[in-house]
Design an enzyme around this catalytic site. Structure first.
Site, PDB file in Angstrom:
ATOM      1  N   ASN A 183      53.843  -1.359 -10.222  1.00 47.18           N
ATOM      2  CA  ASN A 183      54.767  -1.114 -11.329  1.00 47.18           C
ATOM      3  C   ASN A 183      55.503   0.202 -11.074  1.00 47.18           C
ATOM      4  O   ASN A 183      54.928   1.275 -11.223  1.00 47.18           O
ATOM      5  CB  ASN A 183      53.976  -1.056 -12.643  1.00 47.18           C
ATOM      6  CG  ASN A 183      54.867  -0.831 -13.852  1.00 47.18           C
ATOM      7  OD1 ASN A 183      56.062  -0.564 -13.717  1.00 47.18           O
ATOM      8  ND2 ASN A 183      54.283  -0.929 -15.036  1.00 47.18           N
ATOM      9  N   HIS A 205      60.260  -7.509 -15.495  1.00 50.13           N
ATOM     10  CA  HIS A 205      59.623  -6.240 -15.141  1.00 50.13           C
ATOM     11  C   HIS A 205      58.291  -6.551 -14.439  1.00 50.13           C
ATOM     12  O   HIS A 205      57.572  -7.457 -14.830  1.00 50.13           O
ATOM     13  CB  HIS A 205      59.380  -5.429 -16.413  1.00 50.13           C
ATOM     14  CG  HIS A 205      58.583  -4.201 -16.179  1.00 50.13           C
ATOM     15  ND1 HIS A 205      58.913  -3.286 -15.206  1.00 50.13           N
ATOM     16  CD2 HIS A 205      57.445  -3.732 -16.765  1.00 50.13           C
ATOM     17  CE1 HIS A 205      58.032  -2.303 -15.217  1.00 50.13           C
ATOM     18  NE2 HIS A 205      57.128  -2.554 -16.142  1.00 50.13           N
ATOM     19  N   CYS A 214      59.318   1.472 -19.363  1.00 50.93           N
ATOM     20  CA  CYS A 214      59.605   0.458 -18.336  1.00 50.93           C
ATOM     21  C   CYS A 214      60.881  -0.324 -18.641  1.00 50.93           C
ATOM     22  O   CYS A 214      61.332  -1.113 -17.816  1.00 50.93           O
ATOM     23  CB  CYS A 214      58.428  -0.492 -18.181  1.00 50.93           C
ATOM     24  SG  CYS A 214      56.974   0.340 -17.549  1.00 50.93           S
TER      25      CYS A 214
END
Ligand code: UT7
Length: 333
Positions: A286, A256, A116
């Protein structure tokens, strides 16, 4: 030689049309909208359902929008870096495929896999090329078809992830704007908590690995959750302190988007108000390497030249970090 900095000069994004709602998920696995909203904060996510399409196709759409918005021709691009954990194929790089599909002929390109944090790490790398003075137009893409590695019978994982792509342009500047500082860290010991068991050289694909569902995301949610809060806050606070930025000097924090609770806990540790934090997790989930550009594009009309912005991520590896920048342009309304 003048002190060259790299500045973001445009953002493009793409999400596929199909929207997977919590309501639909609750008919697939034993879950509820209430559980997902309370524990993760995601209402819906976009999913690329067409067969024969991969992460490169979403990346291409994001790059198309970016080139349109920045009035740039494909042949002007000198480097394209693609962050992804869901490449079209093991090799060649998805970046090579995007360039081919886009007619980007005068560039070299490659992928970066940093979970990520892929977009953040790729941004850092692209910045260095610009700072040498040799490269004038560099594109950073984050694109993920996370649905290709999500087990839609695993209720602990399937609500979290979505598909999407984003791309930014980096160009040189001598003004007091652009990317100023970074803290990037990784710790491979964290891999035990978040990985894909098979399909690599350690455990190549076989009938057994497919039967054992080892090509899907394996995640132990709680350790990842705890590390994410501690580490994102740590690097974000450090980068503020060493650049003499207080909470009130910060225009935007771009975290994030993995879990609303992680975002809120990180922002609290940084003493930020909710109004300073970009949050769109409820719409996209996500999207791994695409979360940061999806935020930047959505808030682009509100971002002002010179705004202090901190980007921060945490992800598989473990990888984490923060980048401090001054936003580069105002958007004409
Ligand atoms: O970018 C990096 C990528 N990943 C992350 O950042 C993920 C970080 N971790 C998380 O976001 C959270 O740990 C999760 C959202 C994955 C899980 O939330 P949690 O609050 O840590 O829940 P938990 O794993 O402790 O599970 C609590 C309960 C369990 O039931 P019991 O054992 O208490 O009876 C789970 O079986 O919730 C159950 N559960 C669910 N219930 C309804 C797990 N998933 C679901 C679900 N619906 N979808």
């Amino acid at each position: 030689m003048q002190n060259l900095k790299a500045v973001i000069t445009g953002v493009g994004v793409y999400v596929p049309d199909y929207i997977l709602t919590n309501e639909e998920l609750s008919r697939m696995v034993d879950t509820t909208d209430e559980w997902i909203m309370t524990r993760i904060g995601i209402k819906e996510r976009h999913i690329l359902r067409e067969t024969g399409k991969g992460s490169s196709d979403m990346g291409v759409e994001a790059v198309k929008q970016l080139l349109r918005k920045t009035n740039t021709k494909p042949e002007e691009i000198e480097l394209l870096i693609c962050a992804t954990v869901t490449p079209d194929m093991q090799f060649p790089a998805t970046a090579n495929i995007i360039c081919d599909k886009m007619g980007i002929k005068n560039a070299f390109s490659y992928d970066i896999n940093a979970g990520c944090s892929g977009f953040l790490y790729s941004l850092s790398t692209g910045v260095k090329f610009i700072e040498t003075g040799k490269y004038k137009k560099v594109i950073i893409v984050g694109t993920e078809r996370m649905s290709s590695i999500v087990d839609y019978t695993d209720r602990a994982v399937c609500p979290i992830f979505g598909d999407g792509a984003g791309a930014i342009m980096l160009e040189p500047t001598t003004e007091n704007i652009g990317i100023i500082d970074e803290i990037l860290i990784s710790d491979g010991a964290g891999r035990v908590h978040l990985h894909q068991k098979a399909g690599g050289s350690l455990k190549p694909a076989s009938f057994e690995t497919v039967a054992a569902k080892e090509h899907f995301i394996y995640q132990e949610g709680q350790p990842v959750f705890k590390w994410a809060i501690v580490k994102m806050a740590e690097v974000s606070i450090n980068i503020m302190e060493r650049n003499n930025i207080t909470a009130k000097d910060l225009a935007w924090f771009v975290p994030h988007q993995a879990n609303l609770r992680i975002i809120e806990a990180t922002a609290n540790r940084m003493n930020l108000n909710k109004s300073q934090v970009m949050i769109n997790i409820q719409k996209y989930g996500n999207t791994t390497s695409a979360t940061l550009p999806l935020c930047l594009e959505e808030w682009e009309p509100q971002l002002k030249k010179g705004d202090n912005v901190i980007l921060s991520t945490f992800g598989a590896g473990f990888t984490w970090g923060a980048i401090y920048l001054k936003w580069g342009y105002n958007t004409k309304s």
